[in-house]
Design an enzyme around this catalytic site. Structure first.
Site, PDB file in Angstrom:
ATOM      1  N   ASN A  23       0.618  -1.235  -0.263  1.00 18.55           N
ATOM      2  CA  ASN A  23      -0.327   0.033  -0.362  1.00 18.55           C
ATOM      3  C   ASN A  23       0.804   1.482   0.207  1.00 18.55           C
ATOM      4  OD1 ASN A  23       0.731  -0.237   2.413  1.00 18.55           O
ATOM      5  ND2 ASN A  23      -1.211  -0.183   3.835  1.00 18.55           N
ATOM      6  N   ILE A  24       0.609   2.129   0.569  1.00 18.08           N
ATOM      7  CA  ILE A  24       1.199   3.313   0.844  1.00 18.08           C
ATOM      8  C   ILE A  24       2.893   3.279   0.952  1.00 18.08           C
ATOM      9  CG2 ILE A  24       0.307   4.305   2.935  1.00 18.08           C
ATOM     10  CD1 ILE A  24       0.376   7.113   2.139  1.00 18.08           C
ATOM     11  N   LEU A 110      -3.651  -0.189  -2.224  1.00 21.69           N
ATOM     12  CA  LEU A 110      -2.345   1.143  -2.426  1.00 21.69           C
ATOM     13  C   LEU A 110      -3.654   2.236  -1.946  1.00 21.69           C
ATOM     14  CD1 LEU A 110      -0.090   1.420  -4.495  1.00 21.69           C
ATOM     15  CD2 LEU A 110      -1.721   1.887  -6.436  1.00 21.69           C
ATOM     16  N   ASP A 111      -2.062   2.617  -0.809  1.00 21.29           N
ATOM     17  CA  ASP A 111      -2.746   3.441   0.229  1.00 21.29           C
ATOM     18  C   ASP A 111      -2.751   4.607  -0.471  1.00 21.29           C
ATOM     19  OD1 ASP A 111      -2.174   2.510   2.199  1.00 21.29           O
ATOM     20  OD2 ASP A 111      -1.149   4.322   3.314  1.00 21.29           O
ATOM     21  N   PRO A 112      -3.462   5.580  -0.953  1.00 20.35           N
ATOM     22  CA  PRO A 112      -4.232   6.766  -1.379  1.00 20.35           C
ATOM     23  C   PRO A 112      -2.823   8.257  -1.577  1.00 20.35           C
ATOM     24  CG  PRO A 112      -5.537   6.640   0.716  1.00 20.35           C
ATOM     25  CD  PRO A 112      -4.258   5.876   0.900  1.00 20.35           C
TER      26      PRO A 112
END
Length: 385
Positions: A23-24, A110-112
């Site tokens: 993710n992010i 997947l992070d913002p």
């Protein structure tokens, strides 16, 4: 390579699996997508626990007399080029609405603050999500030197600073220490559970979270750019559970300059390449054209079996296919019977039928696919466009 069998043929598939991570700024999410399994990646099933206050459960007439859009069966993968600022959950909801799909889910949060490949499974493709989540992932990320932050990315507060800036040679000389099988301590702001609580929730409450190091595998780590602006650009190919944020943190500590991630893009996920990605604007335009009869949303889909590129395919007869479809095992007999074992995906007349296990001379179905409805177009099936 094709190996003849008594029932068909086993076609050895190879995967384009250079991938990235979760993710992010480093493999896992923090608060926007809280329903995740162990390593922080969200389950394929998009259904969330619904409260009694959920308006979807209130039997009230629809406003403005708007007709209810019927959900339909859609099967395949869409690799969204997720823009910065959008959560993975929101992205899934958008695609589910565009396709009017009954089921949808993604294969790794997947992070913002990150952009790039977010593989979204529709319909029966959700059954193949684990094969994508377990694959390698590739990231391109930028580290800002001089500050360490409690989240190991730009969202956190500064905890340590340094005026020192490393040279490109010093950075390159350190990278072998972070290549191969290494021990990595996850960031405090991660989705790992500590006594039943998410680490990021404890950290937000001001508690000191002590996470144990765990083994991760970094297949490749390269310094791509090293500018005079106090930032360095890297590319990393890594296995499941790796945190890019932790890489930036640990490299900065050893160099004595500290550092945090300030940009991240996922470029590969399992078999899905950057050329497979579709920007949201392009997808919405395709949807509009399809609504006016000028195209089909099938053009945006990759086949369900794309996620299975790195396991063998076994072709069977229609008679054996009927048994497998009923959940019954098939005997593999004769001199042409495959001598391999393990997981295969089964096809009949070139169409995906099931995931199955070969063992003790039998083909045992594990997951059967029902691909009735909208599927990938022939152009996407015969070769990615």
């Amino acid at each position: 390579m094709t190996i003849p069998t008594a029932n068909g043929a086993i076609e050895q598939q190879t995967a384009d699996s250079h991938d990235a991570e979760k993710n992010i700024f480093s493999g896992e999410p923090r608060g926007d997508d809280k329903r995740r399994d162990g390593d922080g990646e969200r389950r394929a099933d998009d259904g969330q626990r619904r409260s009694n206050n959920d308006p979807r459960h209130n039997k009230q007439p629809r406003q403005n007399n708007q007709p209810r859009r019927d959900k339909r069966d859609v099967h395949g993968w869409v690799v969204l080029d997720k823009p910065i600022g959008m959560t993975s959950t929101h992205a899934v909801a958008i695609l589910k609405r565009l396709f009017q799909a009954k089921r949808a889910g993604h294969a790794g949060t997947l992070d913002p603050l990150a952009s790039g490949g977010l593989p979204i499974a529709l319909g029966e493709a959700t059954k193949t999500v684990p094969f994508v989540m377990d694959g390698r992932k590739r990231y391109r990320f930028t580290v800002a030197w001089g500050e360490e932050r409690d989240t190991d990315d730009t969202e956190g507060r500064v905890t340590r600073t340094s005026e020192f800036r490393p040279s490109a040679d010093a950075v390159r000389a350190l990278l072998p220490q972070f290549t191969g099988l290494i021990e990595q301590t996850p960031p405090q702001y991660s989705a790992i559970k500590v006594q039943g609580e998410r680490a990021y929730d404890l950290a937000r409450d001001g508690e000191t979270v002590e996470l144990k190091p765990r083994p991760v595998e970094i297949h490749e780590l390269t310094l791509v750019e090293h500018g005079d602006n106090g930032q360095s650009v890297f590319e990393a190919e890594c296995g499941k559970g790796t945190y890019v944020r932790a890489l930036a943190r640990d490299i900065g500590r050893i160099l004595g300059c500290f550092g945090h991630i300030c940009a991240l893009r996922r470029t590969l996920v399992g078999p899905f390449r950057e050329t497979d990605m579709i920007p949201l604007e392009e997808l919405e335009a395709l949807c509009n054209r399809a609504a006016s009869g000028e195209g089909s949303l099938a053009d945006a889909l990759l086949p369900v079996e794309t996620a299975l590129d790195d396991i063998p395919a076994l072709a069977v007869t229609r008679a054996d296919a009927a048994r497998l479809h009923r959940g019954q095992a098939v005997l593999l007999r004769g001199r042409d019977a495959p001598n391999c074992s393990g997981t295969v995906y089964v096809t009949v007349a070139g169409r995906l039928l099931a995931l199955a296990e070969i063992g003790n001379g039998e083909l045992i179905p594990k997951r059967v696919f029902n691909l009735t409805g909208l599927i990938a177009s022939s152009a996407r099936s015969n070769g990615r466009v």
